[in-house]
Design a protein around this motif. Structure first.
Motif, PDB file in Angstrom:
ATOM      1  N   UNK A 159       7.095  85.669  37.481  1.00 12.70           N
ATOM      2  CA  UNK A 159       7.659  84.360  37.518  1.00 12.70           C
ATOM      3  C   UNK A 159       9.756  84.484  38.119  1.00 12.70           C
ATOM      4  N   UNK A 160       9.735  84.831  37.420  1.00 17.00           N
ATOM      5  CA  UNK A 160      11.276  84.614  37.465  1.00 17.00           C
ATOM      6  C   UNK A 160      11.930  85.443  38.854  1.00 17.00           C
ATOM      7  N   UNK A 161      10.689  86.335  39.844  1.00 14.98           N
ATOM      8  CA  UNK A 161      11.020  86.790  40.887  1.00 14.98           C
ATOM      9  C   UNK A 161      10.367  85.933  42.008  1.00 14.98           C
ATOM     10  N   UNK A 188      13.863  82.463  45.815  1.00 19.86           N
ATOM     11  CA  UNK A 188      13.964  82.813  47.047  1.00 19.86           C
ATOM     12  C   UNK A 188      14.823  84.036  47.766  1.00 19.86           C
ATOM     13  N   UNK A 189      15.232  84.272  47.498  1.00 21.36           N
ATOM     14  CA  UNK A 189      16.459  85.114  47.967  1.00 21.36           C
ATOM     15  C   UNK A 189      15.498  86.624  48.320  1.00 21.36           C
ATOM     16  N   UNK A 190      14.215  86.682  47.074  1.00 15.05           N
ATOM     17  CA  UNK A 190      12.759  87.693  46.914  1.00 15.05           C
ATOM     18  C   UNK A 190      12.527  87.598  48.286  1.00 15.05           C
ATOM     19  N   UNK A 219       9.266  84.936  55.700  1.00 13.71           N
ATOM     20  CA  UNK A 219       7.408  84.827  56.661  1.00 13.71           C
ATOM     21  C   UNK A 219       6.799  84.926  54.943  1.00 13.71           C
ATOM     22  N   UNK A 220       7.841  84.699  53.976  1.00 13.27           N
ATOM     23  CA  UNK A 220       7.498  84.540  53.328  1.00 13.27           C
ATOM     24  C   UNK A 220       6.717  85.616  51.886  1.00 13.27           C
ATOM     25  N   UNK A 230      12.088  95.144  45.932  1.00 12.66           N
ATOM     26  CA  UNK A 230      11.886  93.984  44.862  1.00 12.66           C
ATOM     27  C   UNK A 230      10.137  94.097  44.624  1.00 12.66           C
ATOM     28  N   UNK A 231      10.333  94.296  43.426  1.00 13.16           N
ATOM     29  CA  UNK A 231       8.344  94.666  43.022  1.00 13.16           C
ATOM     30  C   UNK A 231       7.956  94.317  42.108  1.00 13.16           C
TER      31      UNK A 231
END
Length: 224
Positions: free
Chosen positions: A86-88, A92-94, A98-99, A105-106
């Motif tokens: 949820x924190x990931x 937005x920086x993650x 294109x989303x 980042x996993x």
């Protein structure tokens, strides 16, 4: 007696056949009574054997507590995974424009069923590893005229050995004899009085409650 002798004179030689018929009927009635008695005893014994609980370590208090604790630990792990993911998502920086998730980042993975069992021992036993149930069920013994006094070494989870032994021995039973069905294991009394969650109403008391129905059925099956 006068009447009997009168009949004998009146019917000439026929009283022999008549006595024979009565004797045959009496024998048949006695055989039917024996068969009924045997069937009742087999049904009562089988009922008690079938209703006897078979020890299951998964139901033992120590193991129930252990599994509850292990499941809580696994659930906590999965909760932390959900929080982390949820924190990931909230940052937005993650994400790329294109989303998609940026490289490196996993998401964390929740536990699979196998990981829950292997890493957290959610099905683990702390007591009764290698335990085989069925000693109580196998210890029901049938005897005639005096009760059995020994314990048996028979481990019989299905009850089939105890029922086969019962059926074999009952064949010698006749009306007028006393039939005994006993279990001499020390924990027979606690089990009868609700010690097991599998048979909270006992075995003997439930069978006794059905006694009249068992008698009625056996009588119908063997009526002369």
């Amino acid at each position: 007696m006068a009447r009997g002798s009168h009949m004998a004179q009146r019917y000439g030689g026929q009283q022999g056949g008549f006595a024979e018929a009565i004797r045959a009927f009496a024998e048949q009635a006695e055989q039917a009574l024996d068969a009924t008695f045997r069937e009742i005893v087999i049904e009562i014994g089988s009922s008690v054997i079938r209703m006897s609980p078979v020890g299951n370590p998964e139901l033992w208090a120590a193991n129930v507590a252990h599994r509850a604790k292990a499941n809580r630990a696994a659930d906590d792990y999965d909760f932390k995974v959900a929080v982390r993911n949820t924190l990931i998502n909230l940052n937005q920086d993650n994400f790329t424009k294109a989303g998609n998730l940026r490289k490196g980042v996993k998401y964390a993975k929740p536990l699979t069923k196998t990981e829950r069992e292997q890493n957290f021992a959610t099905n683990g036993l702390v007591a009764g590893k290698g335990y085989v149930g069925g000693r109580f069920r196998g210890n029901w013994q049938f005897s005639i005229d005096s009760p059995a006094t020994e314990e048996l070494d028979r481990i019989d989870p299905s009850g089939s050995e105890a029922i086969t032994a019962l059926i074999t021995r009952v064949q010698a039973l006749t009306i007028g004899q006393t039939a005994y069905i006993v279990n001499n294991l020390p924990y027979a009394i606690p089990l009868e009085y609700g010690h097991s969650t599998q048979a909270p109403a006992g075995m003997v008391r439930v069978t006794l409650a059905n006694f009249q129905r068992i008698v009625d059925e056996a009588t119908r099956n063997n009526s002369v």
